[in-house]
Write a protein that holds these residues in place. Structure first.
Motif, PDB file in Angstrom:
ATOM      1  N   LEU A  76      67.473 132.840  42.959  1.00  0.00           N
ATOM      2  CA  LEU A  76      67.065 131.638  43.686  1.00  0.00           C
ATOM      3  C   LEU A  76      67.399 131.706  45.169  1.00  0.00           C
ATOM      4  O   LEU A  76      67.706 130.687  45.804  1.00  0.00           O
ATOM      5  N   ASP A  77      67.341 132.890  45.745  1.00  0.00           N
ATOM      6  CA  ASP A  77      67.493 133.027  47.201  1.00  0.00           C
ATOM      7  C   ASP A  77      66.319 132.350  47.897  1.00  0.00           C
ATOM      8  O   ASP A  77      65.162 132.482  47.460  1.00  0.00           O
ATOM      9  N   ILE A  82      64.216 130.015  55.880  1.00  0.00           N
ATOM     10  CA  ILE A  82      65.188 128.975  55.557  1.00  0.00           C
ATOM     11  C   ILE A  82      66.589 129.568  55.672  1.00  0.00           C
ATOM     12  O   ILE A  82      66.808 130.751  55.375  1.00  0.00           O
ATOM     13  N   GLU A  83      67.531 128.757  56.091  1.00  0.00           N
ATOM     14  CA  GLU A  83      68.897 129.231  56.230  1.00  0.00           C
ATOM     15  C   GLU A  83      69.415 129.791  54.908  1.00  0.00           C
ATOM     16  O   GLU A  83      69.293 129.160  53.860  1.00  0.00           O
ATOM     17  N   TYR A  89      63.659 139.628  51.003  1.00  0.00           N
ATOM     18  CA  TYR A  89      62.863 138.802  50.089  1.00  0.00           C
ATOM     19  C   TYR A  89      62.195 137.711  50.928  1.00  0.00           C
ATOM     20  O   TYR A  89      62.686 136.587  51.003  1.00  0.00           O
ATOM     21  N   PRO A  90      61.081 138.027  51.580  1.00  0.00           N
ATOM     22  CA  PRO A  90      60.489 137.101  52.563  1.00  0.00           C
ATOM     23  C   PRO A  90      60.132 135.731  51.991  1.00  0.00           C
ATOM     24  O   PRO A  90      60.208 134.737  52.704  1.00  0.00           O
ATOM     25  N   MET A  91      59.721 135.680  50.724  1.00  0.00           N
ATOM     26  CA  MET A  91      59.369 134.400  50.113  1.00  0.00           C
ATOM     27  C   MET A  91      60.413 133.925  49.111  1.00  0.00           C
ATOM     28  O   MET A  91      60.151 133.025  48.316  1.00  0.00           O
ATOM     29  N   GLY A  92      61.568 134.530  49.125  1.00  0.00           N
ATOM     30  CA  GLY A  92      62.627 134.126  48.219  1.00  0.00           C
ATOM     31  C   GLY A  92      62.518 134.798  46.862  1.00  0.00           C
ATOM     32  O   GLY A  92      61.684 135.687  46.636  1.00  0.00           O
ATOM     33  N   THR A  93      63.380 134.372  45.947  1.00  0.00           N
ATOM     34  CA  THR A  93      63.417 134.933  44.596  1.00  0.00           C
ATOM     35  C   THR A  93      63.359 133.804  43.576  1.00  0.00           C
ATOM     36  O   THR A  93      63.583 132.634  43.892  1.00  0.00           O
ATOM     37  N   ASP A  94      63.064 134.188  42.322  1.00  0.00           N
ATOM     38  CA  ASP A  94      62.996 133.193  41.251  1.00  0.00           C
ATOM     39  C   ASP A  94      64.318 133.130  40.504  1.00  0.00           C
ATOM     40  O   ASP A  94      65.328 133.686  40.949  1.00  0.00           O
ATOM     41  N   ARG A 269      59.095 125.029  37.694  1.00  0.00           N
ATOM     42  CA  ARG A 269      59.082 123.561  37.725  1.00  0.00           C
ATOM     43  C   ARG A 269      60.463 122.965  37.437  1.00  0.00           C
ATOM     44  O   ARG A 269      60.747 121.841  37.848  1.00  0.00           O
ATOM     45  N   ASP A 270      61.323 123.706  36.723  1.00  0.00           N
ATOM     46  CA  ASP A 270      62.661 123.194  36.430  1.00  0.00           C
ATOM     47  C   ASP A 270      63.602 123.294  37.626  1.00  0.00           C
ATOM     48  O   ASP A 270      64.724 122.774  37.563  1.00  0.00           O
ATOM     49  N   TYR A 271      63.157 123.965  38.694  1.00  0.00           N
ATOM     50  CA  TYR A 271      64.017 124.178  39.861  1.00  0.00           C
ATOM     51  C   TYR A 271      63.444 123.533  41.117  1.00  0.00           C
ATOM     52  O   TYR A 271      63.814 123.912  42.228  1.00  0.00           O
ATOM     53  N   MET A 272      62.552 122.562  40.938  1.00  0.00           N
ATOM     54  CA  MET A 272      61.887 121.966  42.095  1.00  0.00           C
ATOM     55  C   MET A 272      62.867 121.301  43.059  1.00  0.00           C
ATOM     56  O   MET A 272      62.667 121.310  44.273  1.00  0.00           O
ATOM     57  N   LEU A 273      63.944 120.733  42.545  1.00  0.00           N
ATOM     58  CA  LEU A 273      64.884 120.025  43.415  1.00  0.00           C
ATOM     59  C   LEU A 273      65.850 120.957  44.129  1.00  0.00           C
ATOM     60  O   LEU A 273      66.404 120.603  45.182  1.00  0.00           O
ATOM     61  N   VAL A 274      66.076 122.149  43.579  1.00  0.00           N
ATOM     62  CA  VAL A 274      67.050 123.070  44.185  1.00  0.00           C
ATOM     63  C   VAL A 274      66.381 124.314  44.777  1.00  0.00           C
ATOM     64  O   VAL A 274      66.946 124.952  45.665  1.00  0.00           O
ATOM     65  N   ALA A 275      65.204 124.668  44.273  1.00  0.00           N
ATOM     66  CA  ALA A 275      64.494 125.860  44.764  1.00  0.00           C
ATOM     67  C   ALA A 275      62.990 125.599  44.661  1.00  0.00           C
ATOM     68  O   ALA A 275      62.305 126.140  43.789  1.00  0.00           O
ATOM     69  N   TRP A 276      62.485 124.771  45.579  1.00  0.00           N
ATOM     70  CA  TRP A 276      61.088 124.351  45.524  1.00  0.00           C
ATOM     71  C   TRP A 276      60.112 125.505  45.671  1.00  0.00           C
ATOM     72  O   TRP A 276      58.969 125.435  45.208  1.00  0.00           O
ATOM     73  N   TRP A 277      60.536 126.579  46.348  1.00  0.00           N
ATOM     74  CA  TRP A 277      59.632 127.692  46.634  1.00  0.00           C
ATOM     75  C   TRP A 277      59.209 128.453  45.376  1.00  0.00           C
ATOM     76  O   TRP A 277      58.156 129.084  45.366  1.00  0.00           O
ATOM     77  N   VAL A 278      59.984 128.397  44.320  1.00  0.00           N
ATOM     78  CA  VAL A 278      59.669 129.163  43.107  1.00  0.00           C
ATOM     79  C   VAL A 278      58.344 128.706  42.508  1.00  0.00           C
ATOM     80  O   VAL A 278      57.539 129.529  42.049  1.00  0.00           O
ATOM     81  N   ALA A 279      58.092 127.406  42.502  1.00  0.00           N
ATOM     82  CA  ALA A 279      56.833 126.878  41.965  1.00  0.00           C
ATOM     83  C   ALA A 279      55.792 126.622  43.052  1.00  0.00           C
ATOM     84  O   ALA A 279      54.593 126.771  42.815  1.00  0.00           O
ATOM     85  N   SER A 280      56.250 126.254  44.256  1.00  0.00           N
ATOM     86  CA  SER A 280      55.306 125.835  45.302  1.00  0.00           C
ATOM     87  C   SER A 280      54.511 126.998  45.876  1.00  0.00           C
ATOM     88  O   SER A 280      53.294 126.878  46.110  1.00  0.00           O
ATOM     89  N   LEU A 281      55.145 128.138  46.124  1.00  0.00           N
ATOM     90  CA  LEU A 281      54.443 129.248  46.773  1.00  0.00           C
ATOM     91  C   LEU A 281      53.339 129.838  45.890  1.00  0.00           C
ATOM     92  O   LEU A 281      52.239 130.104  46.388  1.00  0.00           O
TER      93      LEU A 281
END
Length: 312
Positions: A76-77, A82-83, A89-94, A269-281
């Motif tokens: 969940l990087d 983002i700071e 990992y330019p778009m983060g990790t799951d 979808r279970d991480y929308m509040l802490v890691a929105w990028w996992v589902a949004s991107l």
């Protein structure tokens, strides 16, 4: 064995005809590109589609990481802008530490393959049945038309869910489920065009000239209506991509082990509040591709449909 004068004449005539066809195709393609420049949104959509195709074809060379193997130490990087994020990992990790950019790149293969194959199969079935039903009419037309009306009574997604529940998840079953109902719109289009075109004077002239019914369908009528089929196929491709993403989101499409945008959205979808990028991107990737396809399809309709062209 020496070539006879008749054989030489045949090959020369064939080569001459192919040269003419190539010139006509080159002229039509050049004219199409010229008209496409007058539709900037369609041109933009076409460029985006080409970009996604390149991304899908060269995924191994473009993707920076393995799409399946993760690293829980970077779980969940956030994305690099983002700071706390990094350019590794330019778009983060799951949630399993897998690179989202890599999985989005590989996921484009599934979306484009499903779109192209399902629409291609639907076109073949719909054009074949529509041409026969519209030209010959009779009991075959009545039977196929009533079956098509029955399929239209079901919403596409509900019907696809039922088909996947019966067939089971998997890429091949997904194509079959989408094609089983997807051919209906192409059938209705070709049947209606065939009913209109078969009464035209050029068709009557072809009959008088002694052409058989299959030859009239293939050589005279279909070339005049194929543009409408191509435009509809382009527009339906975006719809098929949405259907694949929806089924994968529900766990009925592509298996979770294969990177697919719909299943990636479901996993995040279970991480929308802490890691929105996992589902949004991945969702944004779906939005961009489908929007580009629709823009390009609308432009094709304006360019290829002569009824929309107005002489000034």
């Amino acid at each position: 064995m020496e070539a006879t004068p008749e054989l030489e004449t045949f090959w020369q005539r064939s080569a001459y005809l192919w040269r003419i066809r190539l010139r006509v195709w080159r002229h039509n393609f050049t004219e199409f590109l010229g008209e496409l420049r007058n539709h900037p949104m369609a041109l933009l959509g076409g460029l985006v589609i080409i970009l996604f195709f390149i991304m899908a074809l060269f995924a191994e060379q473009i993707a920076p990481h393995d799409p399946v193997r993760g690293n829980l130490r970077v779980r969940l990087d956030p994305p690099s802008w983002i700071e706390g994020g990094s350019w590794e990992y330019p778009m983060g990790t799951d949630a399993q530490g897998r690179d989202l950019l890599t999985r989005i790149i590989y996921g484009s293969r599934i979306s484009l393959l499903v779109g192209v194959l399902s629409v291609g199969a639907s076109v073949l079935v719909g054009v074949f049945l529509g041409a026969l039903a519209g030209y010959y009419r009779g009991w075959f037309d009545t039977l196929v038309s009533r079956f098509a009306d029955l399929l239209l009574a079901f919403p596409f997604l509900i019907f696809a869910i039922g088909m996947m529940a019966f067939l089971g998840p998997g890429f091949t079953n997904l194509i079959l489920a989408l094609t089983f109902k997807g051919w209906v719109e192409f059938y209705r289009l070709v049947r209606g065009e065939m009913l209109s075109e078969k009464t035209q004077e050029y068709v009557e002239a072809a009959r008088v000239a002694g052409l058989s019914h299959p030859a009239i369908i293939l050589k005279e009528i279909l070339p005049n209506i194929i543009q409408s089929v191509f435009v509809l196929g382009t527009l339906r491709m975006g719809h098929m991509i949405i259907m694949e993403a929806s089924l994968s989101f529900l766990g009925l499409g592509i298996p979770p082990s294969i990177p697919a945008w719909g299943s990636m959205v479901a996993a995040g979808r279970d991480y929308m509040l802490v890691a929105w990028w996992v589902a949004s991107l991945p969702g944004i990737a779906i939005l961009v591709l489908v929007l580009a396809i629709n823009l390009f399809g609308e432009g094709l309709r304006d360019i290829l449909d002569p009824r929309l062209k107005v002489d000034v």
